[in-house]
Design an enzyme around this catalytic site. Structure first.
Site, PDB file in Angstrom:
ATOM      1  N   ASP A   1      13.936 -43.566   7.788  1.00 37.64           N
ATOM      2  CA  ASP A   1      12.600 -43.017   7.480  1.00 37.64           C
ATOM      3  C   ASP A   1      11.636 -44.105   6.988  1.00 37.64           C
ATOM      4  O   ASP A   1      11.862 -44.700   5.941  1.00 37.64           O
ATOM      5  CB  ASP A   1      12.801 -41.947   6.406  1.00 37.64           C
ATOM      6  CG  ASP A   1      11.507 -41.300   5.923  1.00 37.64           C
ATOM      7  OD1 ASP A   1      10.459 -41.471   6.567  1.00 37.64           O
ATOM      8  OD2 ASP A   1      11.569 -40.586   4.887  1.00 37.64           O
TER       9      ASP A   1
ATOM     10  N   HIS B   1       9.472 -39.171  -0.068  1.00 32.13           N
ATOM     11  CA  HIS B   1       9.994 -40.221   0.809  1.00 32.13           C
ATOM     12  C   HIS B   1      10.329 -41.487   0.021  1.00 32.13           C
ATOM     13  O   HIS B   1       9.648 -41.833  -0.939  1.00 32.13           O
ATOM     14  CB  HIS B   1       8.963 -40.562   1.884  1.00 32.13           C
ATOM     15  CG  HIS B   1       8.680 -39.410   2.808  1.00 32.13           C
ATOM     16  ND1 HIS B   1       9.399 -39.179   3.945  1.00 32.13           N
ATOM     17  CD2 HIS B   1       7.761 -38.422   2.724  1.00 32.13           C
ATOM     18  CE1 HIS B   1       8.928 -38.093   4.540  1.00 32.13           C
ATOM     19  NE2 HIS B   1       7.932 -37.616   3.823  1.00 32.13           N
TER      20      HIS B   1
END
Lengths: 558, 558
Positions: free
Chosen positions: A194, A368
Site C-alpha cells: 500500500d 494507512h
C-alpha cells in the site's frame, strides 16, 4: 497467462490513480481477483455517479477466473463488485465484516441469491484453484481487514491490501507481525504494498489517540454535540459512543449508510454498545440537547447527506443552535475541501463551534501506513521482488525508491500502472504486453455509455453553455421558410437579453443572405445554411461577449 | 455615512470569503476605498474568468469617494481595479511596486491615461479627504507591502492588509514593529487584521528558510531544474536566482506574468540580478541542460500556463527528460490539488523527480501571519475595537476569539461579512444597515451578465446534459407537420445510440398522439404539444437511463 511456471500480476485498477483497486493474479492458466473497488467522480467527471475499472480482461477470461478475494469492506476495494462480478462470477472470499457489507450491496442489486460467499478467518489457508491463500490480520480504518499471503509453487506473494501498523488499536486486533515475519523468514517472492501514505514521515498514529481528543471536546461541550465521521469507521464510532457514555449522553445515529454498517458491526460483535445508549431519531425532540450526541455521516459534505441537511437547516429533527458543537472526525478528501468548508461556515454562522482536523489534529488519524511502517513491512517480509500498489504514479515511484533503500534492488521492482502486465519468474520481474484497462463511468442505469466524448461535451457546456439555432428550409429549393429560432442555455440570462437574441437572429439572417463570402471558409468547403448559421452565431458571441458557447445548428426540411 | 463623528467600516469583499478584498471607510460624508481585489472561479462558477465584488455602493456614492489606497500588488487586493475604478474614479495611492503592477493592468485595459496614481513611501502621512493615511512597512509574499494607519479626529485605525512578521526577510524590509508599537502606545481606536492563517499555530516561518531547501535541491540536481512559483513572489524569485548562481546555472524565465513582474521589480531595485545570469528562452537549446534553471509560472496547474505546457509536452523549447528536477516552490491552493497532482504525475511519468511542499515542507512558506504573530499584532497595537478581516466566517470567528484572549472584550469586536456596515464611535462598535454586496462574474467581455441562473444552468448541463426536442406545428390547426427532431449534448454518445434516439422520437410521437392522459398533468393545467413532448422525453430518459437531462422543447409554427 501465468504459464511455464511464471506468475502474472495484472492491475486493472488502483495503480496510477487512487481508488477502484482491482488486482488480478494469473498462474497456471487460472486467474485470481483481489479486490474490486470503485472510485467517486471528480471535477473532470461531472454527473457521473461512480467510476469502476474496465473489466474487459476479466469478462473475456471469465472461464479462467477461480474466485474473488476481498481484503476489506471499503468502497474502493469492493464497491465495483455489483457491476463487475455478475459478468465474471466465481466464489467470493472475505472476512465476516467485509462479506456483511457486500451482502447489503448485493441485496440492493438483487444479486444476493446468485453469489457464493465464503467467510474466511485469519491464519486459515484455503485453496482457490492453484492459489493457496491465507488472510493475515492488519489494522486499518475499517475492522476485519486483512493482508493476503498467496502461495503458488513458484513462491509466496504478500499483498498487503490497505494497512497500518497500529500497536494499540481500539478493537485489540493489531497487525499480525508474527505471521508477516514468519513469511519473511521462510521466503517471500514478491511484496505488493500500500503506497497511499508514502509521502508521510514517521510511524502510524494509533486510532486510540482520537479517544483523547474526543474526550476533551465532549468535556467542553455545553449543548448538542454532532460528530461526523466515515460511515464504515467502526472503531471511530465505538470511540464516539464511549466518549458520549462517559459524559452521560445518549447517542442518535443519523444517516442510512452509517445505520447499516452499525447493524452489521453489532451483529458481528465489533461494536460494544450497552443497552439504552443508542436512541432512535424520534427521541431527539424529547431529550435536553446537552444529553445528546449525534453521530452523522456526510463528513465530506456530500449533498443530501445527513450533515449537509443539518448544516442547511433542512434536517427534519436537528437544527443547529448557538452553543452547539460540531466535530468533523474525518479527513478532508482532496477535491472536497471547498464543499466541506462552506458547510463549516454555515455551522459557524448558525452559532456552532466546529472542530476539525485543522484546528485539532488528533480528532482524526489516517488508516494507512506512513514511511516508517512501510519500511517495517519491507523489513518483516524481506521480499525478493517488489511492486508498489494503491497510488498515483508519484506515490508508486516514491515507494519503489523507499524499497530500494530497504535493499530491494531497483531491477527487482517495477512501477506498473493499470493494464500493465507484470511477469514474475523465480529470478526476474519484467513488464509484458498490456491488457485493456481504463475507467468506466456509471451514470444512473447506464454503465459505460457515458464516455470521454460525453464528458468533454458536459465540460464544454458547463464552461461556455450552448446555443441551438433552428432553421426551417424548403426540402426542394433550399429556401429559408421561417425566421431562425434560437435557444441558449448557460450563456446569458435570456430574460434580460431579448435584444441580444434578436441581434443574433439578424446576424444569422444576414449570413444566410450573404452566403459564404467573408466568413473564412476555405474555397473547397461545401457550405450549406447549417454552416453559415453556425459560423454567424459563433462569430457573434465571440465578438460581442468574448465567449465560445457550443453552437448547434438544426435544419428542419419541409 | 460616517456622520456625527462616527466612523463607518463597510466591507464589500473579503469578509466571509477568501479573496476579492475591498474595504470602504466612511467618515464625515466621505469614503476611502482600501484595496479592490478579485478572486478566481471555483467548481461552483464554471466558465467564469474572474469574480469581483459588487460595487453598487461605490457606484451610487461616487461623488463621496476621495480615493483608493492599495496595500500591495496581489490580484486579490488590486485585481478588480480595472473593472470597478472606471465607474468610481479618484486618485490611487500605493507603493512603487504596487503601482508598477497596477500600471501594467491599466495599460492592458486602456485606462492608464485616465488614472492619477500617487506613489507613497512608508512613514510618510498623506491626506485624502478627511483621512490622514500613513503606510507602515510589512513583510508579505510580495515586496513593498504595507499596513495602513488611518487617522481621523475620532482616533487611529490600523488596517493590516496582508502581513506576516518575518524577522529575516530576503529583501531586508521587515515589518515595522516600531511604528505599530508607537501607534499602539498613542492609542489605536480599531484594528482590522488579516485572518488568513488564524488556524496555524506558532510564528511566521521566514522566507529566508526557503534558501536552505532550494540550495539542497540545486546541489543534488544532475540535469535541468525547473522551479515553479507564484509570478508575484519577487523574494522567492530572488532566492531561486541566487541558488542557480551558486551552482553556476543560467536562469531562463518562462511565463508572461512572471516576465512582467520581474521587469517591474528589477526597474525598482527589488531584484538583484548580475549581468549575464538571465537568458532568453531562445538560448535554451544552446546550453547544456545541467547549466540551466528555468523559473516558471503556473504552479497551480493553470491551463495554458508555462508549467502545464511543459508537463503536457507542449512547450516549444522545454521537454522533460529522465533525470530532470521539477520544484514546486508554492502552496497548493485549495481546489487546485487534483489539477496540480495530475501535472506532477505527468512529470514523474516523463522521468523527472518532483519536489513539492508535501515531500519537502520548507520549499515554500506562507505570506500570512499565524496565531503567535496575530497575537503580536494585537499586543503591539492594543486596539480598543477589533474587526477581523480577510477570511471565511470560520477564520473571522476564530480571530475574534483570539482577540478576546488578548484583552479585546467580546462586546468591543464584531464579525462582519460583506455588505455589513460597522459603526464605530468613541465608545461603541455596532452593526448598521447593510449595503448591497455580492459577487459579480466576469466572463469574456461581459461583467455581471452571467448570474446565478446562468451558473445553475451550466451546472445542470454539466451533470446531466441537455436534450432539445423540436416540433413543427401548423400555425392554425396545431397539427404536427413533421417528425420531431432531437438533439442531445452531454447525455449519451449519439453515434452509438441511434436506436435509442429513435425510441425517444417514438415516445414523443406517442405522447402527442395520446394527449395528456396518464402523463401526471393536473386537471387544470393547459397542456400543449410542447408540454407533452417535454414530459415524454423526461420520462423516457429517467425510466430508461436513470438520468435527468434538461429537456427543452422548441415549437416552430408554420
Amino acid at each position: 497467462m501465468g504459464t511455464n511456471g511464471s506468475l502474472e500480476v495484472i492491475p486493472l485498477g488502483g495503480l496510477g490513480e487512487i481508488g477502484m483497486n482491482l488486482m488480478v493474479y494469473g498462474y497456471d492458466e487460472k486467474l485470481l481477483v483481489v479486490d474490486c473497488g470503485l472510485t467517486f467522480p471528480g471535477s473532470d467527471t461531472p454527473g457521473v455517479d461512480v467510476i469502476i475499472p474496465d473489466a474487459t480482461f476479466l469478462n473475456e477470461n471469465r472461464d479462467r477466473v477461480v474466485g474473488f478475494v476481498l481484503t476489506h469492506g471499503h468502497e474502493d476495494h469492493l464497491g465495483a463488485m455489483p457491476y463487475i462480478w455478475p459478468n465474471v462470477e466465481g466464489p467470493i472470499y472475505g472476512s465476516a465484516m467485509t462479506l456483511g457489507i457486500l451482502k447489503n450491496k448485493f441485496r440492493e442489486h438483487g444479486l444476493l441469491e446468485k453469489a457464493t460467499m465464503i467467510e474466511v478467518g485469519n491464519r486459515q489457508p484455503f485453496q482457490v484453484g492453484p492459489f493457496n491463500v491465507c488472510f493475515i490480520q492488519v489494522s486499518h480504518s475499517i475492522v476485519d481487514s486483512a493482508a493476503l499471503a498467496i502461495k503458488i509453487p513458484l513462491g509466496t506473494i504478500i499483498h498487503t491490501g490497505d494497512f497500518k501498523i497500529d500497536h494499540t488499536p481500539v478493537d485489540n486486533r493489531p497487525t499480525d507481525l508474527y505471521s508477516l515475519a514468519r513469511y519473511g523468514e521462510n521466503g517471500v517472492l514478491a511484496l505488493l504494498s500500500d503506497s497511499t501514505n508514502i509521502n508521510r514521515q514517521g510511524s502510524t498514529t494509533s486510532e486510540s489517540v482520537v479517544a483523547g481528543a474526543l474526550a476533551k471536546v465532549f468535556a467542553r461541550a455545553q449543548e448538542l454535540i454532532i460528530v461526523a465521521t466515515f460511515a464504515s469507521n467502526i472503531q471511530r464510532i465505538q470511540q464516539i459512543i464511549d466518549a458520549a457514555q462517559r459524559e452521560n449522553r445518549k447517542v442518535i445515529i443519523s444517516g442510512r449508510s452509517m445505520q447499516n454498517n452499525i447493524e452489521v458491526a453489532k451483529s458481528l460483535g465489533f461494536l460494544r454498545i450497552p443497552d439504552g445508549v443508542l436512541l432512535d431519531m424520534r427521541s431527539f425532540p424529547h431529550l435536553p440537547r446537552k444529553e445528546i450526541a449525534v453521530i452523522s455521516s456526510g463528513s465530506q459534505g456530500e449533498p443530501n447527506s445527513s450533515l449537509s441537511r443539518i448544516a442547511a437547516g433542512d434536517h427534519r429533527e436537528i437544527k443547529i443552535q448557538p452553543g452547539d458543537m460540531v466535530v468533523l472526525s474525518s479527513r478532508f478528501i482532496p477535491g472536497n475541501e471547498q464543499t466541506i468548508w462552506s458547510l463549516v461556515n454555515r455551522m459557524f454562522r448558525a452559532g456552532a463551534e466546529v472542530i476539525h482536523e485543522s484546528n485539532l489534529p488528533q480528532i482524526h488519524v489516517s488508516g494507512h501506513a506512513p514511511q516508517e511502517d512501510l519500511k517495517l513491512m519491507l523489513a518483516l517480509t524481506r521480499p525478493k521482488f517488489f511492486i508498489p500498489i494503491h497510488g498515483e504514479i508519484r506515490h508508486l515511484q516514491s515507494h519503489r525508491h523507499l524499497a530500494s533503500h530497504m535493499g530491494v534492488a531497483l531491477e527487482n521492482s517495477v512501477v506498473a500502472e493499470n493494464g500493465t502486465r507484470v511477469i514474475i519468474t523465480a529470478d526476474s520481474i519484467t513488464l509484458g504486453d498490456p491488457v485493456p484497462s481504463g475507467r468506466v463511468f456509471v451514470d444512473g442505469k447506464g454503465v459505460g455509455d457515458v464516455g470521454d466524448i460525453v464528458l468533454r461535451d458536459r465540460k464544454h457546456l458547463s464552461e461556455d453553455g450552448l446555443v441551438v439555432v433552428v432553421l426551417v428550409v424548403d426540402k426542394i429549393s433550399g429556401a429559408i421558410l421561417q425566421r431562425p429560432e434560437l435557444l441558449t442555455r448557460g450563456v446569458i440570462y435570456e430574460e434580460d437579453h431579448r435584444d441580444l437574441l434578436e441581434q443574433v437572429k439578424e446576424a444569422v439572417e444576414e449570413a444566410l443572405h450573404l452566403g459564404p463570402k467573408g466568413m473564412d471558409f476555405t474555397e473547397d468547403e461545401e457550405v450549406g445554411p447549417k454552416d453559415l448559421a453556425q459560423r454567424a452565431v459563433r462569430r457573434f458571441f465571440k465578438k460581442k461577449l468574448g465567449r465560445r458557447p457550443a453552437v448547434i445548428p438544426l435544419v428542419m426540411e419541409m
